[in-house]
Design a protein around this motif. Structure first.
Motif, short mmCIF file in Angstrom:
data_model
loop_
_atom_site.label_atom_id
_atom_site.label_comp_id
_atom_site.label_asym_id
_atom_site.label_seq_id
_atom_site.Cartn_x
_atom_site.Cartn_y
_atom_site.Cartn_z
N PRO A 62 1.04 -1.58 0.24
CA PRO A 62 -0.38 0.42 -0.22
C PRO A 62 0.94 1.39 0.25
CG PRO A 62 -0.68 -1.88 1.68
CD PRO A 62 1.03 -1.85 1.26
N VAL A 63 0.40 2.57 -0.71
CA VAL A 63 0.89 3.61 -0.99
C VAL A 63 0.20 4.40 0.00
CG1 VAL A 63 2.14 5.03 -2.37
CG2 VAL A 63 2.65 2.69 -3.06
N ILE A 64 1.07 5.60 1.19
CA ILE A 64 0.59 6.57 1.23
C ILE A 64 0.63 8.05 0.86
CG2 ILE A 64 -0.02 8.06 3.34
CD1 ILE A 64 1.07 4.59 4.70
N LEU A 65 -0.17 8.60 0.31
CA LEU A 65 0.98 10.28 -0.37
C LEU A 65 0.52 10.75 0.55
CD1 LEU A 65 -1.33 9.04 -3.97
CD2 LEU A 65 1.19 8.52 -3.50
N ALA A 66 1.59 11.08 1.10
CA ALA A 66 0.82 12.16 2.28
C ALA A 66 1.85 13.81 1.89
CB ALA A 66 2.55 12.37 3.13
N ALA A 67 0.25 14.93 2.01
CA ALA A 67 0.69 15.57 1.51
C ALA A 67 0.66 17.29 1.99
CB ALA A 67 -1.19 16.27 1.21
N ASN A 68 1.00 18.01 2.47
CA ASN A 68 1.51 19.28 3.32
C ASN A 68 0.12 19.54 3.36
OD1 ASN A 68 4.23 19.03 2.92
ND2 ASN A 68 4.36 20.71 0.97
N SER A 69 -1.05 19.37 2.97
CA SER A 69 -2.55 20.58 3.63
C SER A 69 -3.60 19.84 3.21
CB SER A 69 -2.50 22.16 3.42
OG SER A 69 -1.61 22.43 1.81
N LEU A 70 -4.43 20.61 3.69
CA LEU A 70 -5.60 19.71 3.02
C LEU A 70 -5.92 20.27 1.41
CD1 LEU A 70 -8.72 18.27 2.81
CD2 LEU A 70 -9.42 21.03 3.83
N GLY A 71 -5.15 21.76 1.05
CA GLY A 71 -5.53 22.27 -0.22
C GLY A 71 -4.23 21.28 -1.40
N SER A 72 -3.46 21.13 -1.18
CA SER A 72 -2.44 20.31 -1.19
C SER A 72 -2.72 18.84 -1.85
CB SER A 72 -1.07 19.98 -1.20
OG SER A 72 -0.73 21.09 -0.43
N ALA A 73 -3.83 17.61 -0.70
CA ALA A 73 -4.00 16.54 -0.74
C ALA A 73 -5.21 16.61 -1.96
CB ALA A 73 -4.96 16.28 0.67
N ASP A 74 -6.28 17.73 -2.27
CA ASP A 74 -6.89 18.17 -3.30
C ASP A 74 -6.74 18.27 -4.70
OD1 ASP A 74 -10.25 18.48 -3.54
OD2 ASP A 74 -9.36 20.58 -4.64
N ARG A 75 -5.31 18.71 -4.33
CA ARG A 75 -4.34 18.83 -6.04
C ARG A 75 -4.00 17.34 -6.32
NH1 ARG A 75 -2.97 23.68 -4.03
NH2 ARG A 75 -0.60 23.21 -3.00
N ILE A 76 -3.05 17.09 -5.56
CA ILE A 76 -3.01 15.14 -5.87
C ILE A 76 -3.82 14.63 -5.90
CG2 ILE A 76 -1.67 13.94 -4.96
CD1 ILE A 76 -0.49 15.50 -3.34
N HIS A 77 -4.97 14.22 -5.81
CA HIS A 77 -6.19 14.23 -5.65
C HIS A 77 -6.87 14.43 -7.30
CE1 HIS A 77 -11.03 12.26 -5.60
NE2 HIS A 77 -10.13 11.63 -4.51
N LYS A 78 -7.20 15.25 -7.40
CA LYS A 78 -7.32 15.75 -8.90
C LYS A 78 -6.29 15.18 -10.11
CE LYS A 78 -10.90 19.74 -7.82
NZ LYS A 78 -10.47 20.89 -7.13
N MET A 79 -5.06 15.47 -9.62
CA MET A 79 -4.18 16.08 -10.49
C MET A 79 -3.83 14.13 -11.27
SD MET A 79 0.28 16.11 -9.95
CE MET A 79 1.47 15.20 -10.80
#
Length: 895
Positions: free
Chosen positions: A130-147
């Motif tokens: 399993p791979v955990i993608l650790a974002a710096n913030s909620l906004g960054s997580a949202d950008r990674i999710h969409k990208m």
């Protein structure tokens, strides 16, 4: 697994927030240090009890056991928890967990020749864990999710005990580097995207951003509307029309008239700024404001012409081309023992480009105390000296000159350059020898006070003049500087530039480089404003003493020093105290400063002589007596003498008991307490410009002009006048006059940042001001992501606000002054009822008969079904882009 993930946080003390039941030991929790801390706490408590009996001040000390854990209680808690140990070495124990670094995927895109998104997706598909993608913030997580096009809504994982099988899982975990365990792989934003993402919050901020941050509206203050003049800001009001809510600024004018300004047009108003005095409000719809503004515009045109002539004369003045060989320059730069910040490198590049341009440089380096301005000067000095030219470095005080002499001598050691000093710390014989050597060209770098400006000093081949802390020089000294400046390169360094210097730089007449990034591990100085309190001061001095540091104690007058020294010797008899002031002899002053630096004394009692030039990394506590008697820049410079290392520093600004400071003094102290962040020197200069005005820009008094329209509008109008003058002088240049108009957008929907989303009123206002000042869609997108990062998922009203600003940008580019969207279509009006390309517009209307109509009042009606909010937004964007597309290519590009 949940016990291990948090161990890789940079701050291990946050472990308890994520790992219930686990404890990590750090050095400060060892028994010996615990006992030492308990004894120190007991000493402080006893001192407070002693003063409670002795003094009239009402102290209420709290027993230590009610505030701190005792060693016994701590040991009992310790035994009830699991103990985790971290080791960089391989373990032979069976229950050890092996941790490895994770791959950096952003490097693979070059190796594999693929888009970064494809590289990441390939890795996720091939991963066996399993791979955990650790974002710096909620906004960054949202950008990674969409990208990455991840399915479903954004879901964040907080516990990783239940991870199973392959796949990617998003979480918010602001750490720099990822790792791989036998159970899962964790990738951080830096692993995915490299430094460009991890450092987004540390990117260089422009001078305009500093000005915007320093200029927030407060209820009741005077503001200036570009079209209606001076009014009073009466707060933020939510206006409800047809079941839609809209945030508006409520402005009060003469006679009680009210104007409600939509927040998306907040760029039309500015702070009046300067001391208000007897300023009258303008009348809504009156002509007095327009007359005043028109008259000022004419005067500013003349001022701009004179300023441009000064700058043009300097740009036309030939100066030596200074471009040292790359090899020897790089070797000198490598002597710098620290890693340069991005801002510092940019400032160095700016200076090198100026020196090689062939015309006289005039650049201001504005950077906070300890942020690396001297290194910029060192490299410029090396560049000039290596080309056979002399360098003069001028400082306002003997101590600062002495500091620079030591710094330059150290950096130029073992190099074939001669560094000499001219100040009262040098004997008469040495000074005479140095002056002779300068005139013969045998001295490469001369460092000194205004003695360097003396008529007896003649340079043989002066190529570079470095002026440090220009704001401290007097009028006569500045006149001598002007005489020196005619055909040489000039570099000015300042943490808190005087209003006039700052004004010239912001107006584009003088080049400006900002160093706003603090050195690595630098901490902001904690600042306390308080009445004189011997108990607090004793605790502060002893705390610094016990951690091996030194203390500055500054008083505004020499006559106060004897009494203060006696008080201090009684208050803290344990420490060694020295006194220094400007009336001492040069030899005695130099001896005391050297002994304090070498650690012979623990506390230096002094006047403002230490304001500039003292660089003692171990001095991390500053006490300022009678802080109400100091100027804003003085207080800031004094505070900058501490906090120059990795240690947390403290500044205590004390006031006399039972005496209220003046209104101005109170304002200065409030500003000092507010500006407690690193890099606030430029912001402080903006406050100072606000309080004092700009001073004499051209040798004539400008404050009268400022009072007519307020400080911010004066600044904007001067910039417009200068840009217009530059464009007229060079018709082919790209210089554009800043547009001072703002399109009116009415979409019939709620546009606001709700109080439930951002509670603080002043913060909402500053967000509105920032957003309205953006000039590109990229800035708006970044702002929208920042809102999500800071405040969570944006409600629909905020999305409407961002969309309205985006439409406003397009309308401004298209020349649309007003756009109203209704259920049956849209009505738009052009600025001044003119369009830049009439034939194209008429042709477009003819090709869309029935859909577009030109009305008698010179507005356009575009028929469309736009009942729903989303349809209105789509229609407004489509119309703005449609009209912008009719502009000539050059106009569209300029827009």
């Amino acid at each position: 697994m949940e016990h291990w993930l948090p161990l890789f946080y940079e701050q291990l003390d946050t472990l308890a927030d994520y790992t219930p039941g686990a404890i990590i030991t750090n050095d400060y929790r060892t028994p010996a240090l615990q006992v030492e801390r308990d004894e120190a706490v007991a000493d402080y408590y006893d001192a407070r009890r002693h003063h409670l009996r002795k003094d009239s001040a009402a102290y209420n000390p709290v027993p230590p056991e009610q505030l701190f854990l005792t060693q016994d209680r701590f040991n009992r808690i310790w035994r009830n928890h699991a103990l985790l140990t971290l080791s960089p070495y391989a373990s032979t124990e069976g229950d050890a967990l092996s941790i490895r670094t994770s791959p950096q995927l952003f490097n693979r895109r070059h190796e594999e020749g693929q888009h970064l998104r494809d590289v990441i997706l390939n890795y996720l598909n091939q991963a066996s864990l399993p791979v955990i993608l650790a974002a710096n913030s909620l906004g960054s997580a949202d950008r990674i999710h969409k990208m990455l096009g991840m399915e479903g809504d954004l879901t964040l994982y907080e516990r990783f005990t239940s991870l199973s099988g392959k796949g990617a899982h998003l979480t918010v975990l602001p750490i720099e580097s990822g790792f791989t365990t036998p159970a899962f792989i964790l990738l951080t934003e830096q692993d995915l995207f490299g430094e460009r993402i991890i450092r987004t919050q540390k990117r260089k901020r422009k001078s305009e951003a500093f000005m915007a941050e320093a200029a927030a509206f407060t209820e009741g203050e005077l503001i200036v509307h570009r079209e209606h003049g001076i009014g009073r800001f009466d707060g933020l009001t939510t206006v409800e029309v047809n079941n839609t809510r809209h945030d508006c600024l409520k402005l009060i004018y003469d006679g009680g008239d009210k104007l409600f300004l939509p927040v998306e047009n907040i760029d039309l108003v500015s702070r009046y700024g300067t001391a208000e005095g007897e300023v009258g409000l303008d009348k809504l719809g009156g002509v007095a404001w327009q007359k005043r503004k028109s008259a000022l515009k004419k005067r500013l045109k003349m001022a701009a012409e004179a300023l441009i002539k000064v700058a043009a004369a300097r740009a036309a003045t030939p100066a030596p081309v200074i471009a040292p060989e790359a090899g020897i320059y790089d070797e000198f730069a490598a002597r710098f023992p620290y890693t340069e910040t991005d801002d510092q490198l940019q400032a160095i590049d700016d200076v090198r480009a100026d020196l090689a341009a062939g015309h006289a440089m005039d650049r201001l380096i504005c950077g906070d105390v300890g942020f690396g301005k001297t290194e910029v000067a060192l490299r410029a000095a090396f560049s000039a000296a290596s080309q056979g030219m002399q360098v003069a470095v001028i400082a306002p005080t003997t101590l600062l000159a002495r500091q620079h002499f030591h710094t330059f001598s150290e950096r130029f050691r073992d190099l074939p350059f001669t560094v000499r000093m001219l100040s009262r710390l040098v004997s008469s014989k040495q000074m005479a020898e140095t002056k002779t050597a300068i005139s013969e060209g045998k001295v490469d770098i001369t460092i000194g006070t205004h003695a360097v400006l003396g008529s007896a000093v003649e340079f043989k081949n002066l190529g570079l003049l470095v002026v440090d802390e220009e704001q401290h020089f007097g009028v006569a000294q500045k006149e001598k500087l002007k005489a020196l400046k005619s055909n040489i390169h000039v570099l000015t360094l300042s943490a808190t530039p005087i209003p006039r210097t700052l004004q010239l730089s912001l107006s584009g007449v003088r080049e400006l480089s900002l160093i706003t990034t603090p050195p690595v591990d630098r901490l902001a100085v904690r600042t306390y404003v308080m009445p004189y309190d011997p108990v607090v001061l004793r605790e502060a001095i002893l705390r610094e003493y016990h951690r091996g540091g030194k203390v500055f104690y500054v008083t505004p007058r020499v006559k106060y020093m004897a009494e203060l020294e006696a008080k201090l010797r009684e208050l803290v008899p344990e420490i060694k105290i020295a006194a220094a002031h400007g009336q001492m002899g040069a030899v005695a002053l130099d001896r005391i400063m050297n002994e304090f630096y070498d650690g012979k004394y623990d506390l230096l009692l002094s006047t403002t002589i230490i304001e500039s030039g003292i660089d003692i990394p171990t001095a991390n506590t500053m006490i300022i007596d009678r802080a109400d008697m100091f100027g804003l820049s003085q207080l800031y410079q004094l505070r900058g003498r501490v906090g120059r290392s990795k240690q947390r520093a403290y500044a205590y600004l004390t006031l006399p008991h039972g005496r209220m400071p003046t209104a101005d003094a109170q304002k200065r102290l409030e500003v000092m307490q507010q500006l407690d962040s690193l890099g606030a020197g430029f912001q402080l200069a903006s406050y100072d410009m606000d309080i004092r005005g700009f001073g004499n820009l051209l040798g004539e008094e400008q404050s009268g002009h400022v009072k007519e329209v307020g400080i911010e509008l004066y600044q904007a109008m001067l910039e417009e006048a200068i840009a217009d003058m530059k464009r007229r002088r060079s018709p082919g240049s790209d210089t554009e006059t800043p547009d001072s108009w703002s399109p009116q957008i009415n979409l019939g929907m709620s546009v606001l940042i709700p109080e439930s989303y951002v509670e603080d009123l002043s913060l909402r206002l500053s967000l509105y001001r920032r957003a309205a000042a953006f000039s590109s869609q990229a800035d708006l997108e970044g702002f929208a992501a920042e809102l999500v990062d800071r405040f969570g998922t944006a409600p629909i009203e905020v999305e409407h606000f961002i969309a309205t600003l985006s439409i406003k940008l397009l309308c401004k580019q298209a020349g649309i002054a007003r756009l109203d969207i209704g259920p049956k279509g849209a009505v738009l009006g052009f600025r001044n009822n003119k369009f830049e390309n009439p034939p194209a517009l008429l042709d477009h209307i003819a090709r869309n008969q029935g859909r577009i109509k030109l009305r008698a009042d010179q507005t356009l009606f575009l028929a469309a079904d736009s009942n729903a909010d989303e349809k209105r937004l789509e229609l407004a964007l489509a119309i703005a882009e449609e009209i912008r597309g009719l502009l000539p290519e050059s106009g569209a590009e300029a827009a």
